[in-house]
Design an enzyme around this catalytic site. Structure first.
Site: not given
Ligand code: NAD
Length: 295
Positions: A96, A171
């Protein structure tokens, strides 16, 4: 079997990638976190500490990253995806992020000859685990058709929202409705308390009358009327207030840059900012009722 590169194996990306493995694909994963890599290995993903190794042989690359800056650097850097993938690789960004970055990266991919969609999700970690996510997809008809079979393995509703960036637009518009309506429902319950109207009565009436909405009937912000709502488990998230604030900020950025007037969206962002400043950002977003009650 398709070779899939998966970048960003966090709370959402980890289980999404695991579902692709379960469907019989070979998934190579990359993440900056050793913990995320270890968990991914446990789910049958070939997790590596080298981005180029994860994308080298990939037919499809999926990203699930925290924010626009991460997407920009993973795609556009000198050693990033767009320079590192083979011809005909399909790109799917499920993060997102802001509409502007999403469109800029899509343009960069297109200039380099790649098909790309933005495909942000709704449905949370639970939905990622059981593959019931909703995907809101932006991109050409051709790119949508190419991405659809993979998205179907991770979700149940796959909706084409239009051209590049329109998945992100859908979204943030949806979540702006949700943030505002959660505050509206919270205000109604606090007013009912002050007027001596029982919360169960308000729920029974409004859930079948014109006040009906998802914030009321799926995430009712007060304990009691709806046993499944986070209010009944001390507001353990669900969807955190921090996530809601992130999406409301993205909506305000988009409103400002496109010249839309979204006064209630701006007010909702202010209230969730205040809630986060009180140290409550890890609570479910329906806990905003506490701030409404204490104001
Ligand atoms: P998270 O922080 O658990 O996971 C993100 C991952 O990306 C982490 O493991 C981090 O180490 C990795 N990362 C960061 N920079 C990086 C890079 N340069 N190269 C490789 N890996 C990298 O977050 P999440 O909850 O999994 O959310 C991910 C996306 O999904 C976000 O954009 C969030 O807004 C969206 N989202 C989350 C939810 C939810 O309920 N968690 C729901 C809908 C949408």
């Amino acid at each position: 079997m398709t070779m899939i590169g998966f970048i960003g194996l966090g709370n959402m990306g980890g289980p999404m990638a695991a579902n692709l493995v379960k469907a019989g694909h070979e998934v190579s994963g990359f993440d900056l976190s050793g913990e995320a890599l270890a968990a991914a290995r446990g789910a049958g993903i070939k997790a590596t500490e080298d981005l180029s190794e994860a994308i080298d042989q990939a037919d499809v690359v999926i990203t699930m990253l925290p924010a626009g800056q991460h997407v920009r650097s993973v795609y556009g850097d000198e050693h990033g995806l767009i320079n590192g993938i083979g011809k005909n690789t399909l790109l799917i960004d499920c993060s997102t992020i802001d509409v502007e970055t999403s469109r800029a990266v899509a343009e960069q991919a297109q200039q380099a000859g790649f098909m790309m969609v933005d495909a942000p999700v709704s449905g949370g970690v639970g939905g990622a685990e059981v593959a019931t996510l909703t995907f809101m997809v932006g991109g050409s008809d051709e790119a949508f058709s190419a991405a659809q079979p993979y998205l179907q393995l991770m979700g149940k509703n796959i909706i084409h929202a239009g051209g590049p960036g329109n998945g992100q637009a859908a979204k943030i518009c949806n979540n702006m409705i949700l943030g505002i309506s959660m505050i509206a429902v919270s205000e109604a319950f606090v007013l009912a308390e002050n007027l001596g109207l029982d919360k169960q009565k308000l729920f029974d009436i409004s859930s079948t009358a014109s006040g009906q909405c998802w914030a009321l009937t799926s995430y009712c912000p007060v304990p009691g009327p709806l046993p499944s709502s986070p209010a009944n488990r001390d507001y353990q998230a669900g969807f955190t207030a921090a996530m809601m604030l992130k999406d409301l900020k993205l909506a305000q950025e988009a409103a400002n840059s496109s010249g839309a007037t979204t006064q209630l969206g701006a007010e909702a962002m202010k209230l969730y900012t205040q809630f986060a400043d009180e140290g409550k950002s890890d609570l479910d977003f329906s806990a905003i009722v506490q701030l409404v009650r204490d104001s």
